[in-house]
Design a protein around this motif. Sequence first.
Motif, short mmCIF file in Angstrom:
data_model
loop_
_atom_site.label_atom_id
_atom_site.label_comp_id
_atom_site.label_asym_id
_atom_site.label_seq_id
_atom_site.Cartn_x
_atom_site.Cartn_y
_atom_site.Cartn_z
N TYR A 109 28.40 76.36 -108.28
CA TYR A 109 27.21 76.87 -107.60
C TYR A 109 26.64 78.04 -108.39
CZ TYR A 109 28.50 74.17 -103.44
OH TYR A 109 28.80 73.16 -102.56
N GLY A 110 25.30 78.12 -108.43
CA GLY A 110 24.68 79.24 -109.11
C GLY A 110 23.32 78.89 -109.66
N ASP A 111 22.88 79.65 -110.67
CA ASP A 111 21.56 79.46 -111.25
C ASP A 111 21.58 78.28 -112.23
OD1 ASP A 111 22.58 80.31 -113.72
OD2 ASP A 111 21.94 82.38 -113.40
N TRP A 149 17.96 71.41 -106.87
CA TRP A 149 18.38 72.79 -107.13
C TRP A 149 18.94 73.47 -105.87
CZ3 TRP A 149 15.44 76.16 -104.29
CH2 TRP A 149 14.09 75.83 -104.05
N LYS A 150 18.61 72.95 -104.70
CA LYS A 150 19.23 73.50 -103.49
C LYS A 150 20.70 73.09 -103.40
CE LYS A 150 14.92 73.75 -100.87
NZ LYS A 150 14.12 73.21 -99.74
N LEU A 151 21.03 71.90 -103.90
CA LEU A 151 22.43 71.52 -104.00
C LEU A 151 23.14 72.38 -105.04
CD1 LEU A 151 22.04 67.63 -103.90
CD2 LEU A 151 23.22 69.02 -102.19
N ARG A 152 22.47 72.64 -106.16
CA ARG A 152 23.07 73.42 -107.23
C ARG A 152 23.30 74.87 -106.85
NH1 ARG A 152 18.92 74.89 -110.10
NH2 ARG A 152 19.29 76.98 -109.29
N ASN A 153 22.33 75.49 -106.15
CA ASN A 153 22.48 76.92 -105.86
C ASN A 153 23.34 77.19 -104.62
OD1 ASN A 153 20.82 76.61 -103.58
ND2 ASN A 153 19.02 77.53 -104.54
N GLY A 154 23.76 76.13 -103.94
CA GLY A 154 24.67 76.29 -102.82
C GLY A 154 24.02 76.49 -101.47
N SER A 155 22.70 76.46 -101.41
CA SER A 155 22.04 76.71 -100.13
C SER A 155 22.27 75.58 -99.13
CB SER A 155 20.54 76.95 -100.33
OG SER A 155 19.92 75.83 -100.93
N LEU A 156 22.71 74.42 -99.61
CA LEU A 156 23.00 73.30 -98.71
C LEU A 156 24.49 72.98 -98.64
CD1 LEU A 156 20.13 70.80 -99.70
CD2 LEU A 156 20.18 72.40 -97.78
N ARG A 157 25.32 73.93 -99.09
CA ARG A 157 26.75 73.63 -99.24
C ARG A 157 27.43 73.27 -97.93
NH1 ARG A 157 29.56 78.81 -101.69
NH2 ARG A 157 27.56 78.97 -102.77
N PHE A 158 26.91 73.78 -96.79
CA PHE A 158 27.55 73.48 -95.51
C PHE A 158 27.12 72.12 -94.97
CE2 PHE A 158 27.44 78.18 -95.67
CZ PHE A 158 28.82 78.39 -95.69
N LEU A 159 25.98 71.60 -95.45
CA LEU A 159 25.52 70.27 -95.06
C LEU A 159 25.98 69.21 -96.05
CD1 LEU A 159 21.83 71.05 -93.99
CD2 LEU A 159 23.76 70.53 -92.48
N SER A 163 29.81 67.77 -111.34
CA SER A 163 29.05 66.75 -110.65
C SER A 163 27.76 66.46 -111.40
CB SER A 163 28.74 67.22 -109.23
OG SER A 163 27.96 66.28 -108.55
N ILE A 164 27.44 65.19 -111.57
CA ILE A 164 26.20 64.79 -112.23
C ILE A 164 25.06 64.87 -111.21
CG2 ILE A 164 24.96 62.95 -113.43
CD1 ILE A 164 27.70 61.88 -114.34
N PRO A 165 24.02 65.65 -111.47
CA PRO A 165 22.92 65.78 -110.51
C PRO A 165 21.91 64.64 -110.63
CG PRO A 165 22.52 67.21 -112.36
CD PRO A 165 23.86 66.57 -112.61
N GLY A 166 20.91 64.69 -109.76
CA GLY A 166 19.80 63.76 -109.84
C GLY A 166 19.89 62.62 -108.86
N MET A 167 18.76 62.29 -108.21
CA MET A 167 18.71 61.20 -107.24
C MET A 167 17.75 60.09 -107.65
SD MET A 167 18.95 63.21 -103.64
CE MET A 167 20.13 64.54 -103.45
N ASP A 168 16.64 60.44 -108.29
CA ASP A 168 15.64 59.45 -108.68
C ASP A 168 15.93 58.88 -110.06
OD1 ASP A 168 14.13 59.74 -106.36
OD2 ASP A 168 12.79 61.23 -107.24
N LEU A 169 15.57 57.61 -110.24
CA LEU A 169 15.67 57.02 -111.57
C LEU A 169 14.71 55.85 -111.72
CD1 LEU A 169 17.20 54.03 -111.43
CD2 LEU A 169 19.23 55.42 -111.25
N ALA A 170 14.40 55.56 -112.96
CA ALA A 170 13.75 54.31 -113.35
C ALA A 170 14.44 53.86 -114.62
CB ALA A 170 12.26 54.52 -113.61
N GLY A 171 14.68 52.56 -114.74
CA GLY A 171 15.36 52.08 -115.93
C GLY A 171 15.58 50.59 -115.89
N LEU A 212 15.70 73.83 -117.56
CA LEU A 212 14.31 74.32 -117.54
C LEU A 212 13.49 73.58 -116.49
CD1 LEU A 212 13.56 74.70 -121.37
CD2 LEU A 212 14.43 76.41 -119.75
N ALA A 213 13.77 72.30 -116.29
CA ALA A 213 13.08 71.54 -115.26
C ALA A 213 13.40 72.09 -113.88
CB ALA A 213 13.46 70.06 -115.35
N HIS A 214 14.65 72.49 -113.67
CA HIS A 214 15.02 73.11 -112.39
C HIS A 214 14.27 74.43 -112.19
CE1 HIS A 214 18.83 71.11 -110.70
NE2 HIS A 214 18.21 70.22 -111.47
N ARG A 215 14.16 75.21 -113.24
CA ARG A 215 13.43 76.48 -113.13
C ARG A 215 11.96 76.22 -112.77
NH1 ARG A 215 16.66 80.62 -114.85
NH2 ARG A 215 18.37 80.06 -116.27
#
Length: 320
Positions: free
Chosen positions: A9-11, A44-54, A61-69, A295-298
């Motif tokens: 968790y963090g920036d 980024w809410k998953l990454r920074n821990g703001s949703l850690r209780f949910l 952990s590999i991030p990202g939910m959307d894809l095309a391929g 940088l995309a997260h920022r």
Amino acid sequence: MKAMQYTGYGDPSKIREADVPIPKPAPDQLLVKVAASSVNPIDWKLRNGSLRFLVPVRFPSIPGMDLAGEVVEIGTKVTRYRPGDRVMASLTSRRFGTAAEFAVVDERLAAPVPKMMNDHEAAALPLAGQTALQALRDLGRVKEGDTVLIVGASGGVGHYAVQIAKVFGAKVFAVCSGVNAPWVRELGADEIIDYTQTSEFGSPASFDVIFDTVVSEPFGRYQGLLKPDGIYVSTLPTLGLMARSVLLRLLSKQRIKTIMFKSNGEDLAFLSKLAEERRLRSVIDSVFPLSQLDLAHRRSQSGHARGKIVIDHGGSAAPT
């Protein structure tokens, strides 16, 4: 394979590149060579821990939910897709992992990519587009002749919401900054409200539905704008909104609802068809290589993205 990982968790500095094994598809899954993915605020809410209780994250952990391929392998129970098919999908928040060269996708979550849509446009659509669709259709019950206010109309979810509300026959009032007004109007908005110039979003009892994709102000800011039986839909389940929702049911016919996005291939196929009919399009704010996911997260956290932020994995296909 190359992948990006959350290391804790963090920036955004907590995002690092790693080499990990290529995943194997389960019987009901597709293995997809990812051409593009996208960044959504939940990432980024998953990454920074703001949703850690949910939604707690297990690191690394590999991030990202959307894809095309492109589908490169299918499970033994898959019936609708074959290797070589172009697909798009949004994974669930508990099984994310699209910031990689390959990802596995449940067949029920995938939809074909229209031939006229490139990989960047396709990767932008799944989570944000389905969120807008489910908020307006399922919670707001938007129908022909309704008047709809969309707060945050130039954002990832908001710009799809403008177009979907028009598909349903609504009159759309779009709240955005003046600099974004021309292209939001091109998406179909009937009226533009420049929040940098006015704090008045409409007359009392003006709207059948208010879809708030920003959720930076309390419900009281919007209640007077709703019709007596109007519906306010939020993208964020705050404690204040939940409490107000219970109270409102005792005192009024107005309703407060919060969209809890549920990925499914049927909804995504519906959006794909709209795109194929040129009734829905993805607006791309910026494109980053996979190695610059931080940088995309920022950029996403800045709150100034116009449309969607896309991650290019190399070799994205052009429309045919």
